[in-house]
Design a protein around this motif. Structure first.
Motif, PDB file in Angstrom:
ATOM      1  N   ASN A   3      58.672  -4.992 -75.444  1.00 24.63           N
ATOM      2  CA  ASN A   3      58.264  -5.164 -74.052  1.00 24.63           C
ATOM      3  C   ASN A   3      56.745  -5.099 -73.985  1.00 24.63           C
TER       4      ASN A   3
ATOM      5  N   GLU B 114      53.631  -5.246 -71.199  1.00 24.52           N
ATOM      6  CA  GLU B 114      53.332  -5.174 -69.765  1.00 24.52           C
ATOM      7  C   GLU B 114      51.826  -5.107 -69.593  1.00 24.52           C
TER       8      GLU B 114
ATOM      9  N   GLU C 251      55.319  -8.347 -66.834  1.00 24.19           N
ATOM     10  CA  GLU C 251      56.122  -7.713 -67.870  1.00 24.19           C
ATOM     11  C   GLU C 251      56.980  -8.783 -68.530  1.00 24.19           C
TER      12      GLU C 251
ATOM     13  N   GLU D 196      59.544  -9.663 -72.217  1.00 24.89           N
ATOM     14  CA  GLU D 196      60.236  -9.210 -73.422  1.00 24.89           C
ATOM     15  C   GLU D 196      60.103 -10.289 -74.491  1.00 24.89           C
TER      16      GLU D 196
END
Length: 87
Positions: free
Chosen positions: A32, A34, A64, A66
């Motif tokens: 992840n 961000e 954000e 992934e």
């Protein structure tokens, strides 16, 4: 796997300052990333790395995303190529 986030402070360009947070394994097999954009009037020079010292109004943007392993490796390659170009 333990999710341990790491945060980088970006404070070089005043109107593009903020934090980049990287946390592994929030979702299986993913990293992840961000990015927090901080208001230019907020002085983050002496803020320790972490978001607890910021008011909601200090954060003007947040993204954000992934990434899977292949995407992370592609991002690393792009960053390394970009570093070579700015040297």
């Amino acid at each position: 796997m333990e999710s341990k986030k790491e945060i980088i402070k970006a404070n070089t360009i005043n109107y593009r300052k903020g934090f980049i947070e990287v946390t592994p394994a929030i979702h299986d097999g993913c990293i992840n990333i961000e990015a927090w954009n901080i208001h230019p009037d907020k002085d983050i020079k002496n803020i320790s790395i972490g978001m607890d010292q910021l008011a909601d109004d200090d954060v003007v943007g947040n993204v954000e995303i992934e990434l899977n392993e292949d995407e992370v490796r592609a991002l690393i390659a792009m960053l390394e190529k970009s570093m070579d170009r700015v040297k």
